[in-house]
Structures are given as structure tokens and as C-alpha cells.
Design a protein around this motif. Structure first.
Motif, short mmCIF file in Angstrom:
data_model
loop_
_atom_site.label_atom_id
_atom_site.label_comp_id
_atom_site.label_asym_id
_atom_site.label_seq_id
_atom_site.Cartn_x
_atom_site.Cartn_y
_atom_site.Cartn_z
N UNK A 134 44.30 10.03 -9.94
CA UNK A 134 44.65 9.50 -8.40
C UNK A 134 43.72 8.42 -8.22
N UNK A 135 42.43 8.39 -8.33
CA UNK A 135 41.64 7.28 -7.99
C UNK A 135 42.19 5.84 -8.96
N UNK A 136 42.70 6.16 -10.09
CA UNK A 136 43.08 5.13 -11.08
C UNK A 136 44.38 4.61 -10.67
N UNK A 137 45.42 5.48 -10.12
CA UNK A 137 46.46 5.07 -9.56
C UNK A 137 46.26 4.30 -8.27
N UNK A 138 45.45 4.54 -7.51
CA UNK A 138 45.17 3.88 -6.27
C UNK A 138 44.58 2.46 -6.77
N UNK A 174 50.26 12.03 -19.58
CA UNK A 174 49.30 11.25 -18.66
C UNK A 174 50.32 10.34 -18.15
N UNK A 175 51.11 9.51 -19.12
CA UNK A 175 51.84 8.36 -18.59
C UNK A 175 52.91 8.59 -17.26
N UNK A 176 53.40 9.68 -17.56
CA UNK A 176 54.46 10.18 -16.41
C UNK A 176 53.80 10.44 -15.02
N UNK A 177 52.71 11.19 -15.16
CA UNK A 177 51.84 11.49 -14.13
C UNK A 177 51.38 10.31 -13.34
N UNK A 178 50.89 9.25 -14.09
CA UNK A 178 50.51 7.94 -13.62
C UNK A 178 51.39 7.27 -12.83
N UNK A 179 52.73 7.42 -13.54
CA UNK A 179 53.83 6.60 -13.01
C UNK A 179 54.18 7.35 -11.50
N UNK A 180 54.08 8.84 -11.54
CA UNK A 180 54.40 9.44 -10.03
C UNK A 180 53.41 8.96 -9.30
N UNK A 181 52.02 8.90 -9.53
CA UNK A 181 51.14 8.81 -8.61
C UNK A 181 51.29 7.22 -8.03
N UNK A 182 51.61 6.24 -8.84
CA UNK A 182 51.80 5.15 -8.70
C UNK A 182 53.21 4.73 -7.81
N UNK A 183 53.87 5.79 -7.59
CA UNK A 183 55.36 5.47 -7.02
C UNK A 183 56.44 5.02 -7.77
N UNK A 184 56.54 5.06 -9.10
CA UNK A 184 57.25 4.31 -10.07
C UNK A 184 58.24 5.63 -10.45
N UNK A 185 59.36 5.17 -10.90
CA UNK A 185 60.47 6.15 -11.44
C UNK A 185 59.70 7.03 -12.70
N UNK A 186 59.90 8.03 -12.65
CA UNK A 186 58.88 8.98 -13.81
C UNK A 186 59.80 10.25 -14.18
#
Length: 412
Positions: free
Chosen positions: A64-68, A94-106
Motif C-alpha cells: 500500500x505504501x509503495x502504491x502511494x 504481486x504485479x496485479x495487486x500493485x496495479x489494483x492499489x495504483x488504480x490501474x486495470x488489473x
């Protein structure tokens, strides 16, 4: 979708696709890299891609912190990415979770499970009315023995999240379990299938499978990791399996709720009946995507980029043929003493391209994996048989000498 949209793409190892994207998409491409895979990105490749903005995900920080931190960083770019692409199988979760947290299609967590956890995947296939090998999650040699008592030896043992046949074994009897640690990972066992093994790749846009391209495998992946010829042949000449591949992949992606992406599937044809093996939602390994471009005469990487940018590519094919990637052997770990040159390879019948990943003097580490190689050659021909014959000639003429490492000397 606007051509101005920018793609955030996972970059955890050099590949033909990432190199193509880096060349063709400057200004529309941002790289997402994970510190845990830094060692897999050679310095030469980092220099090659230095013109692209790259965000590094720290290994010891909360997702969550990295996505922020990423969102703040991306806000400073000329155009922040609005689309996402993950071509990596091991980074999928890990990649799809990051995309979700970053607000991108996933992919959702459920979809990631369906394309990564092979037991969940096969259960989904059965829910969709598709035939699969008998399988079971296992945690002990005794459970494997009970499974084999019901379904017979040999069986195939694999981690549920394996890829490229890493830690995948054919067991012909209980003695073959010696040396395999079943406590470290989640494992499954499945019945060994006969018949002919095939692969198929497809592009999906808006939930629709645009087309599917079959690949023949002269040797099975489990035989490849034990030394058999390592090759895939894209079949654009009508020699493919008598299966409606587009409809088959459509059934799966619809059942899994997949909206877009590159799908790679393996299946068996047994007495005319399809038995589905596995599916991944990422580019196929080795040079399989490039094979399709060579076989159908079109820009396969450009079409794939369009899909991940939310656009429907125009699949206009040129002259059709068979085209395959032959992975060149890397027989053991050590120091390369001599290797056939790229120029020599290009002079062999049917070879249209060749890439050597190592050279004389390099220290290499061989792995028991289906992508273990010292390089590859693209070989074309009018039929699957002609391509396979030419590949075997390349192997007969290819030379690689690897000197074993000298044991370390301990000084008092």
C-alpha cells in the motif's frame, strides 16, 4: 481509447517484447520494476532502457505504501499511466495487486488465483465443462502414493504456482520422490497424459478472443528439462490440431471473466478429444510470440501492445508458413570456452534470426527449466516437419563447450 494513453509495464527480465516496447513506445511507456528482481536485469539492458521512466518497488515496504509512493511519482510525469501490462508469470500476484492499489486495470485476486494456482485453474476448467487430467493437492509422499494407486503411475508432481517446468517432475514410482522437499511449497499431483501436447496463444479485447494461434511441440516440456530438443513451432499452414481454438479459449476467458490480454494455453489431444492443461494471462515464454509473427507475417508485439493500451488491433496477416524458436543448449554450469557464432547459425538452412545470450569467457549457471538456454534461433519452413528437420540440423552443427568450475581452494 486515445493514442496518448501511457502503459505501465512490469519489467523483471529482458525479453523480445519488453525490448520491442522500449523501442516503439517511448513517451507512452513506463516501466515497473521490483527490487527483488534487480539481479535479473543486466547492466547493459538497464542502459538500453535508460530513456524510459522506471519506478522501483522496494522489497521491504508495504504494498500500500509503495502504491502511494508510485502515485505521487507518476503525478510528476508528463502523462501518468492509465493502462497496465504484466508479461511476467512469477510476478503475476504481486504485479496485479500493485496495479489494483495504483488504480490501474488489473486481474482480480480470484482471477490471479485461476491463472496461477494450477489446482484452482483445473477445478475452474471442470466447472466450465472441459476435460482435464485427474489431479489432487498433496502434502506427503503417502498422498501421492494413494493418488497413483487410484490413477496409475507415472504421475506428474508440481508446485501449484510453478512455471517453465521449474520443480516439476514425472514420477514413475515412489522411489522417484527421493530428494524432493514437499514441505517448502504447495504441491499438486496429476495423472500423466498420453496423446499429443499442443500450445495456443490468443489476444483478448473487451472479453472477445480475436484469434488463436496453435504451436506444435516436437518434444514435451517434461522431456525438454531432461535434455530433449527445446522448441516450439507456430503452425500457420493448416497443419494445426482439428480444434476450434478460438472458441476453446473464448470459453475459458469468458468463464474467468477476463477482459483483455495475451493468453497462453497448453492442451492435449487424446484420441481426437481435447484435454485442457493450463492457461496463463501473460505473454508466452521463450520466443513463442515472435514465432507467431514470423508464421503469420504480422507485427505480433505491436498487436499485443495495442491490446494492453485498450485498442483493438487490426490482425492483417501476410504470407503464412511454419516458424519456430529453437532454444540452444546450455548443458551445464561453468565457463564458456567456445560457442557457435551467430553468423554461423544464420548460414544454416531455414534460420532467419539468431540470438546468443552468452559468449566465450562468460560464467553461466544451467537450470532445470524449460527456458534454460544459451540462446535461440528462429527457423522457418513450409511445414512442421521441415522446420523440425532444420532444427535438428542446427542442433547437430551447434557447438558449445563449457568448462566446469574449479572447486574453491580454502587457504589457511
Amino acid at each position: 481509447m486515445s493514442d496518448a494513453e501511457v502503459l505501465l509495464m512490469v519489467d523483471d527480465r529482458p525479453s523480445s517484447f519488453t525490448r520491442y516496447a522500449a523501442r516503439e513506445s517511448a513517451g507512452r511507456l513506463v516501466l515497473l520494476r521490483f527490487e527483488v528482481t534487480r539481479a535479473d536485469l543486466p547492466e547493459g539492458y538497464l542502459r538500453e532502457t535508460a530513456h524510459l521512466p522506471a519506478f522501483w518497488v522496494r522489497e521491504d515496504a508495504a504494498p500500500e505504501a509503495e502504491a502511494g509512493r508510485y502515485r505521487e511519482w507518476a503525478a510528476g510525469l508528463p502523462v501518468a499511466p492509465s493502462r497496465f501490462c504484466n508479461p511476467s508469470e512469477p510476478r503475476q500476484a504481486a504485479a496485479q495487486r500493485f496495479a489494483r492499489l495504483a488504480g490501474l486495470p488489473h486481474l482480480t485476486e480470484r482471477q490471479v488465483a485461476l491463472v496461477r494456482d494450477k489446482a484452482a485453474m483445473k477445478a475452474c476448467f471442470r466447472e466450465l465443462g472441459l476435460r482435464t487430467a485427474e489431479f489432487e493437492r498433496v502434502r506427503s509422499g503417502a498422498a501421492i502414493g494413494r493418488f497413483a494407486a487410484r490413477h496409475g503411475w507415472p504421475v506428474v508432481l508440481k508446485p501449484v504456482d510453478s512455471f517453465a517446468c521449474v520443480d516439476t517432475h514425472r514420477l514413475d514410482g515412489p522411489d522417484d520422490l527421493a530428494g524432493i522437499d514437499l514441505s517448502a511449497r504447495d504441491w499438486m499431483v496429476e495423472a500423466y497424459l498420453g496423446g499429443t501436447e499442443w500450445e495456443a496463444c490468443a489476444l483478448v479485447v473487451g472479453g472477445e478472443v480475436l484469434d488463436a494461434w496453435p504451436s506444435a511441440m516436437p518434444c514435451r516440456p517434461l522431456d525438454i528439462v531432461d535434455g530433449a530438443m527445446n522448441a516450439n513451432i507456430s503452425v500457420a499452414t493448416g497443419e494445426g490440431p482439428p480444434v476450434d481454438l478460438r472458441a476453446l479459449v473464448q470459453r475459458i476467458v469468458t468463464g474467468m471473466g477476463i477482459d483483455h490480454g495475451y493468453a497462453h494455453m497448453e492442451f492435449f489431444l487424446i484420441d481426437g478429444e481435447v484435454c485442457v492443461g493450463e492457461i496463463g494471462m501473460r505473454l508466452a515464454g521463450c520466443e513463442i510470440p515472435a514465432n507467431h509473427g514470423h508464421a503469420y507475417g504480422f507485427d505480433v508485439f505491436g498487436a499485443t501492445l495495442s491490446v494492453y493500451l485498450g485498442r483493438r488491433p487490426d490482425l492483417r496477416y501476410g504470407d503464412r508458413r511454419c516458424a519456430g524458436d529453437l532454444l540452444l543448449p546450455l548443458p551445464r554450469s561453468g565457463t564458456i570456452r567456445r560457442i557457435t557464432s551467430r553468423e554461423e547459425l544464420l548460414g544454416m538452412p531455414g534460420v532467419i534470426d539468431a540470438v546468443l545470450k552468452v559468449r566465450a569467457g562468460d560464467t553461466v549457471a544451467a537450470r532445470r527449466a524449460s527456458h534454460n538456454a544459451s540462446g535461440y534461433a528462429h527457423v522457418v519452413g513450409a511445414s512442421v516437419g521441415e522446420v523440425e528437420s532444420r532444427m535438428r540440423e542446427v542442433l547437430a552443427r551447434f557447438t558449445i563447450e563449457v568448462a566446469a568450475r574449479e572447486p574453491a581452494v580454502l587457504l589457511a
